[in-house]
Design an enzyme around this catalytic site. Sequence first.
Site, PDB file in Angstrom:
ATOM      1  N   HIS A   1      51.048  24.145  49.022  1.00  8.67           N
ATOM      2  CA  HIS A   1      50.089  24.423  50.085  1.00  8.67           C
ATOM      3  C   HIS A   1      50.344  23.646  51.371  1.00  8.67           C
ATOM      4  CE1 HIS A   1      46.777  25.986  47.140  1.00  8.67           C
ATOM      5  NE2 HIS A   1      47.964  26.540  46.932  1.00  8.67           N
TER       6      HIS A   1
ATOM      7  N   ARG B   1      49.498  32.239  54.048  1.00  4.82           N
ATOM      8  CA  ARG B   1      48.342  31.679  54.758  1.00  4.82           C
ATOM      9  C   ARG B   1      48.464  30.175  54.966  1.00  4.82           C
ATOM     10  NH1 ARG B   1      46.456  31.865  49.370  1.00  4.82           N
ATOM     11  NH2 ARG B   1      45.185  30.068  48.807  1.00  4.82           N
TER      12      ARG B   1
ATOM     13  N   HIS C   1      57.138  -4.369  47.015  1.00  4.08           N
ATOM     14  CA  HIS C   1      57.223  -5.206  45.818  1.00  4.08           C
ATOM     15  C   HIS C   1      56.444  -4.658  44.619  1.00  4.08           C
ATOM     16  CE1 HIS C   1      54.019  -6.511  48.539  1.00  4.08           C
ATOM     17  NE2 HIS C   1      53.306  -6.690  47.436  1.00  4.08           N
TER      18      HIS C   1
END
Length: 143
Positions: free
Chosen positions: A98, A132, A9
């Site tokens: 990331h 990475r 809501h």
Amino acid sequence: MKISIGNDHAGPDYKKAIVHYLEEKGHTIFNHGTDTFDSVDYPDFGHEVAYDVQMKKADFGIVICGSGNGIAMTANKHQDVRAALCWIKEIAELARQHNDANVISIPARYTSIPQAVAMVETFLTTAFEGGRHANRVNKIACK
């Protein structure tokens, strides 16, 4: 793209603006949110969006509640769903780059509608960097 959206809501106006933006861009929308300001339970809609993403019915999800926290927690209970609570577009960008987030959670009581639309745009147009970050993302889900 196919995008699933759900809100409680606190977010009907946000959803309306975001859906308008997404439809103008030609995206397919799965709407699981309420269109009224009558009190509802955010998990009912958060689970629907997360399920769409988990089952690959939707490429991305958008969830909206007052703080963005409860509905993000709900979505994150699903395997392979990474819901990121975002309040500025830079956080939305990093969530994609990331964390390979696939659901954006928007706090309706703490962002403006134009800000929310800008975050969605950034979220959907930012790629995961991999590298990475991929190893870290692979460690998120419980096995």
